[in-house]
Scaffold this motif. Structure first.
Motif, short mmCIF file in Angstrom:
data_model
loop_
_atom_site.label_atom_id
_atom_site.label_comp_id
_atom_site.label_asym_id
_atom_site.label_seq_id
_atom_site.Cartn_x
_atom_site.Cartn_y
_atom_site.Cartn_z
N UNK A 107 15.13 -46.94 -3.95
CA UNK A 107 14.79 -47.26 -5.32
C UNK A 107 16.08 -47.34 -6.15
N UNK A 108 16.25 -48.38 -6.97
CA UNK A 108 17.46 -48.51 -7.78
C UNK A 108 17.77 -47.29 -8.64
N UNK A 109 16.77 -46.69 -9.25
CA UNK A 109 17.00 -45.52 -10.09
C UNK A 109 17.45 -44.34 -9.24
N UNK A 110 16.89 -44.20 -8.04
CA UNK A 110 17.31 -43.12 -7.13
C UNK A 110 18.77 -43.30 -6.72
N UNK A 111 19.19 -44.53 -6.48
CA UNK A 111 20.59 -44.82 -6.15
C UNK A 111 21.48 -44.44 -7.32
N UNK A 112 21.07 -44.84 -8.51
CA UNK A 112 21.84 -44.53 -9.72
C UNK A 112 21.98 -43.02 -9.90
N UNK A 113 20.88 -42.31 -9.78
CA UNK A 113 20.92 -40.85 -9.94
C UNK A 113 21.79 -40.19 -8.87
N UNK A 114 21.74 -40.72 -7.65
CA UNK A 114 22.57 -40.17 -6.58
C UNK A 114 24.05 -40.35 -6.91
N UNK A 142 26.04 -51.67 -5.66
CA UNK A 142 25.99 -50.41 -4.90
C UNK A 142 25.51 -50.66 -3.48
N UNK A 143 24.52 -51.53 -3.32
CA UNK A 143 24.01 -51.86 -1.98
C UNK A 143 25.04 -52.63 -1.16
N UNK A 144 25.80 -53.48 -1.83
CA UNK A 144 26.85 -54.23 -1.13
C UNK A 144 27.95 -53.29 -0.65
#
Length: 125
Positions: free
Chosen positions: A102-109, A91-93
């Protein structure tokens, strides 16, 4: 545009159907079982899904769509604290604005973006 293999296409179709039928978040094991039946060969959820999930996410990004692979979770990850190890780096790439989040925040977004996306027709093609 990324070139998809048979497993990538099967995964894309599975995830799209999952969204369209509002079936919830499938586990890696659920996905592997469904793909094993569809492709008529054993798919190991621990070894055979990382590349296809990455390819499908890359396709989504190329089409300007949310990263559909965010739907796939670990079995028993109901506490929303455990995401796939490969999801956050990919996702960051694909979306550099996620670096430092935060990885979980990215996932939830991404899950919210998936839920709010009304047009998956380009992905279906």
């Amino acid at each position: 545009m990324i070139e998809l293999k048979d497993i990538d296409k099967a995964l894309a179709a599975f995830l799209l159907e999952n969204i369209q039928k509002r079936q919830g978040k499938p586990s890696y094991s659920d996905v592997a079982k469904a793909l094993s039946v569809q492709l008529e060969r054993k798919i190991n959820p621990h070894y055979n899904l990382a590349a296809p999930l990455g390819n499908v996410s890359t396709l989504c990004h190329e089409l300007g769509l949310p990263l559909i692979s965010a739907r796939v979770i670990y079995s028993g990850a109901n506490n929303l604290k455990q995401i796939g190890e490969g999801f956050y780096p990919l996702a960051c790439e694909l979306k550099p604005e996620y670096k430092g989040m935060d990885p979980v925040a990215v996932w939830k977004k991404e899950l919210r973006l998936i839920e709010s996306c009304a047009d998956w027709s380009r992905f279906a093609e």
